[in-house]
Design an enzyme around this catalytic site. Sequence first.
Site: not given
Ligand code: EPU
Length: 307
Positions: A126, A200, A296
């Site tokens: 990012r 995010s 972010e």
């Molecule tokens: N998780 C939880 N609870 C939640 C959310 C997530 O336990 O409420 C856990 C999930 O189960 C998983 C881990 O956290 O084990 C990661 O969750 P997820 O795959 O949903 O992705 P994220 O890390 O929350 C990132 C990006 C998103 C992108 C997704 C998918 C960042 C800041 N965010 O989210 O990007 O869509 O991965 O690749 O890196 C954005 O930048 O605006 C955005 C939406």
Amino acid sequence: MANNTHGALLILGGGSNMLFTEDFEGLVLRNEIKGIEVVNEDPNTIYVKAGAGEVWHAFVLHCIAQNWGGLENLSLIPGSVGASPMQNIGAYGVEIKDVFHELSAYHLESGEIHTFNKEQCQFGYRESVFKRALKNQYIITDVTFALSKQPVLKTSYGAIQQELEAKGIDQPTIKEISEAVIAIRQSKLPDPNVLGNAGSFFKNPVVSNVIFSALQERYPEIPNYPAPANQVKLAAGWLIEKAGLKGFRKGSCGVHEKQALVLVNYGGSKGREILDLSSFIIDTIQQQFGVTLEREVNIIPSHENIL
Ligand code: EPU
């Protein structure tokens, strides 16, 4: 010379990753530079240039319709083409840097157009040089992507596999991957046209191996991903949920019920209230896990020292 403070210039793409905490006193430029053209190709790769003001998802769909591969995992991300390299957008195992070729940008001070290749953009998680050393010095005018004529599919992200399996697809096309990504996003992430949000709100924090090991002892199930320099990336959404804040509401804003990394405005919340909510979350996570979350979303005007 532009900056993000009073009397200054603010350049907006789609505006989808911004939180205004007060009225902006200055000139706001909305980038509306359009156009999509093929600028070069070889047997494997097609180089596609898009105006910075093109809507990101419409551009992704256009490329998928031509069977140009590489952007399908980045389907349905709100915002514009010009904003995509600024923060090296990423989702479901792909980042813009994986398909980026070069960009053109207008240098505010000299009035010249400069070209940046991938290395010069200094992409990170990012991050790019346009958020750091060259912040507020350039307006991105177009971005050229190197897309594949024989797409290499990226389906390693668990939810994509599950989505494809559920549909009985074992040899997906890029269109089917795009559809899977759209379904996953729609199931977890609120549509900003319906429920105010900026995706995010925090970055996933990167911590040292030592801090990670200590956390893993307390929480064996903690999600973790390898990060550069022998560090570990944690899932901020998991930390926020574990702290009991998923679905938390304060006034008319809160933490999204399905994805704790997203803050939502149910209607009527001022930017300042959302900023305060984010500060409360940062404090809570710091106290419970000893991990510092970084926002972010771009806060306007930029408060370098917001707590
Ligand atoms: N998780 C939880 N609870 C939640 C959310 C997530 O336990 O409420 C856990 C999930 O189960 C998983 C881990 O956290 O084990 C990661 O969750 P997820 O795959 O949903 O992705 P994220 O890390 O929350 C990132 C990006 C998103 C992108 C997704 C998918 C960042 C800041 N965010 O989210 O990007 O869509 O991965 O690749 O890196 C954005 O930048 O605006 C955005 C939406």
